[in-house]
Design a protein around this motif. Sequence first.
Motif, PDB file in Angstrom:
ATOM      1  N   SER A  16      -8.832  -0.982  12.352  1.00  0.00           N
ATOM      2  CA  SER A  16      -9.440   0.081  11.534  1.00  0.00           C
ATOM      3  C   SER A  16      -8.587   0.307  10.295  1.00  0.00           C
ATOM      4  O   SER A  16      -7.961   1.372  10.135  1.00  0.00           O
ATOM      5  N   PRO A  17      -8.545  -0.652   9.400  1.00  0.00           N
ATOM      6  CA  PRO A  17      -7.603  -0.565   8.279  1.00  0.00           C
ATOM      7  C   PRO A  17      -8.036   0.433   7.202  1.00  0.00           C
ATOM      8  O   PRO A  17      -9.213   0.589   6.907  1.00  0.00           O
ATOM      9  N   PRO A 204      -4.213  10.730  12.552  1.00  0.00           N
ATOM     10  CA  PRO A 204      -3.026  11.440  13.035  1.00  0.00           C
ATOM     11  C   PRO A 204      -1.887  10.527  13.465  1.00  0.00           C
ATOM     12  O   PRO A 204      -0.746  10.996  13.624  1.00  0.00           O
ATOM     13  N   SER A 205      -2.150   9.238  13.655  1.00  0.00           N
ATOM     14  CA  SER A 205      -1.089   8.367  14.172  1.00  0.00           C
ATOM     15  C   SER A 205      -1.011   7.002  13.501  1.00  0.00           C
ATOM     16  O   SER A 205       0.083   6.455  13.355  1.00  0.00           O
ATOM     17  N   ALA A 206      -2.140   6.432  13.087  1.00  0.00           N
ATOM     18  CA  ALA A 206      -2.125   5.097  12.505  1.00  0.00           C
ATOM     19  C   ALA A 206      -1.567   5.114  11.088  1.00  0.00           C
ATOM     20  O   ALA A 206      -1.721   6.098  10.358  1.00  0.00           O
ATOM     21  N   ASN A 207      -0.910   4.030  10.708  1.00  0.00           N
ATOM     22  CA  ASN A 207      -0.367   3.899   9.369  1.00  0.00           C
ATOM     23  C   ASN A 207      -1.280   3.060   8.488  1.00  0.00           C
ATOM     24  O   ASN A 207      -2.047   2.226   8.986  1.00  0.00           O
ATOM     25  N   PRO A 208      -1.208   3.241   7.185  1.00  0.00           N
ATOM     26  CA  PRO A 208      -2.093   2.498   6.278  1.00  0.00           C
ATOM     27  C   PRO A 208      -1.711   1.028   6.180  1.00  0.00           C
ATOM     28  O   PRO A 208      -0.541   0.656   6.291  1.00  0.00           O
ATOM     29  N   LEU A 209      -2.724   0.206   5.969  1.00  0.00           N
ATOM     30  CA  LEU A 209      -2.486  -1.208   5.699  1.00  0.00           C
ATOM     31  C   LEU A 209      -1.700  -1.356   4.401  1.00  0.00           C
ATOM     32  O   LEU A 209      -0.739  -2.120   4.323  1.00  0.00           O
ATOM     33  N   LEU A 210      -2.109  -0.588   3.387  1.00  0.00           N
ATOM     34  CA  LEU A 210      -1.508  -0.712   2.058  1.00  0.00           C
ATOM     35  C   LEU A 210      -1.462   0.649   1.385  1.00  0.00           C
ATOM     36  O   LEU A 210      -2.379   1.449   1.538  1.00  0.00           O
ATOM     37  N   VAL A 211      -0.384   0.890   0.664  1.00  0.00           N
ATOM     38  CA  VAL A 211      -0.273   2.064  -0.200  1.00  0.00           C
ATOM     39  C   VAL A 211       0.199   1.585  -1.562  1.00  0.00           C
ATOM     40  O   VAL A 211       1.091   0.735  -1.654  1.00  0.00           O
ATOM     41  N   GLU A 223       6.466   4.352   2.247  1.00  0.00           N
ATOM     42  CA  GLU A 223       7.280   3.890   3.378  1.00  0.00           C
ATOM     43  C   GLU A 223       6.505   3.846   4.695  1.00  0.00           C
ATOM     44  O   GLU A 223       6.992   3.267   5.673  1.00  0.00           O
ATOM     45  N   THR A 224       5.299   4.425   4.727  1.00  0.00           N
ATOM     46  CA  THR A 224       4.483   4.351   5.946  1.00  0.00           C
ATOM     47  C   THR A 224       3.607   3.103   5.970  1.00  0.00           C
ATOM     48  O   THR A 224       3.014   2.785   7.001  1.00  0.00           O
ATOM     49  N   ALA A 225       3.511   2.383   4.858  1.00  0.00           N
ATOM     50  CA  ALA A 225       2.529   1.302   4.723  1.00  0.00           C
ATOM     51  C   ALA A 225       3.036  -0.019   5.278  1.00  0.00           C
ATOM     52  O   ALA A 225       4.219  -0.355   5.164  1.00  0.00           O
ATOM     53  N   ALA A 226       2.117  -0.794   5.848  1.00  0.00           N
ATOM     54  CA  ALA A 226       2.442  -2.173   6.217  1.00  0.00           C
ATOM     55  C   ALA A 226       2.751  -2.982   4.966  1.00  0.00           C
ATOM     56  O   ALA A 226       3.632  -3.845   4.975  1.00  0.00           O
ATOM     57  N   ILE A 227       2.023  -2.666   3.875  1.00  0.00           N
ATOM     58  CA  ILE A 227       2.239  -3.352   2.602  1.00  0.00           C
ATOM     59  C   ILE A 227       2.406  -2.291   1.512  1.00  0.00           C
ATOM     60  O   ILE A 227       1.421  -1.757   1.000  1.00  0.00           O
ATOM     61  N   PRO A 228       3.631  -1.963   1.129  1.00  0.00           N
ATOM     62  CA  PRO A 228       3.842  -1.024   0.021  1.00  0.00           C
ATOM     63  C   PRO A 228       3.762  -1.774  -1.315  1.00  0.00           C
ATOM     64  O   PRO A 228       4.323  -2.866  -1.457  1.00  0.00           O
ATOM     65  N   VAL A 229       3.073  -1.169  -2.282  1.00  0.00           N
ATOM     66  CA  VAL A 229       2.883  -1.797  -3.590  1.00  0.00           C
ATOM     67  C   VAL A 229       3.218  -0.783  -4.676  1.00  0.00           C
ATOM     68  O   VAL A 229       2.781   0.370  -4.616  1.00  0.00           O
TER      69      VAL A 229
END
Length: 249
Positions: A16-17, A204-211, A223-229
Motif C-alpha cells: 500500500s505505497p 498510523p504505522s506505515a512509512n512512505p515509499l518516498l518523500v 527520515e521516515t521514507a524508504a527513498i528520501p529525495v
Amino acid sequence: MSLETEIEAKLASNSSPFAIFDFDNTCIVNDIGEATFAYVCRHKLLKDTTLIESADGDYHEAVFRKYYEMYSSGDVKAAYLLNAQMFSGFTSEEAGAIVQKVLEEEGSEIQKTELYGVSVNKGLALRSHVIELMQFLKSHTVAIWVESASSEICVRVAMDHFGISGNLIGVRLVEVDGTYTKECEYPIPVIEGKVECMRKYIDPSANPLLVIDDSTTGLPILETAAIPVAVGRNNALTREAEKRGWHVI
C-alpha cells in the motif's frame, strides 16, 4: 541506481505505497503562502487586527515584517502560523478568491520585488521534473500526498491552478459558523509536525515509499521514507542529502 529503478525495486515489497511531496519550492518554484501573504498585506486586506500584540504605524506593514522577523530568527513554526492566520475573519470562498487573484498577479516569471523594504520573491512556476516524478509514482499506483506548511486553502487553489492532483494536508484554521478564526488545527504540518500529520491523516504505522522536500525543515519526514529525495537548490538540505547519499533532483 536511478531513482526510478529504486522506486520499482522498493515497490515489490510494499503493498500500500504512498509518497509525500512538500509543495512550496518543491512542486513549484517559490511559495504560494508567502505570495498570498504579501498580496494581503500589500492591499491591506487583513480583517483580524489581533494577529500581533502591538503595531506602531501601519498594521499591515507590521504584520508583514513580523512574519519575516520570525522566519529569519529561526522561529519557523510561529512564522507559518502567522502566515495562515492572514485568513482569520474570512470565509473559505473569500480566501480562495484571493488566492486566485494572487496566482493571476504573480505570473510565472521568477524574479524579485520589494514590499515594505523587504526583498520578496515574485512569480510561481511548476518544477516540471518534480511533477514528472509524481506522475511516475501515480503510474505505479502510489498514493500521492502533499504536506505543506502553507495555508491549506492556498495550496489547494494552487494545486487546482497548476493541475496537480493528490491528497492534501496544509495548515488549517478552525472555522466557526463558516468563518475562519485565527486558531489552528493541530498537529500542523511544520517540521516534526509533518510526521505527526502523517500518522494522524495518512497511516498510523506505515512509512512512505518516498518523500521529497526542499529544506532542512523537512528532515523529520524525509527520515521516515524508504527513498528520501531532495530538490536540488544548492542549500543546506542539498548538502545534507549528498552527504547521506540521498537522491537529489
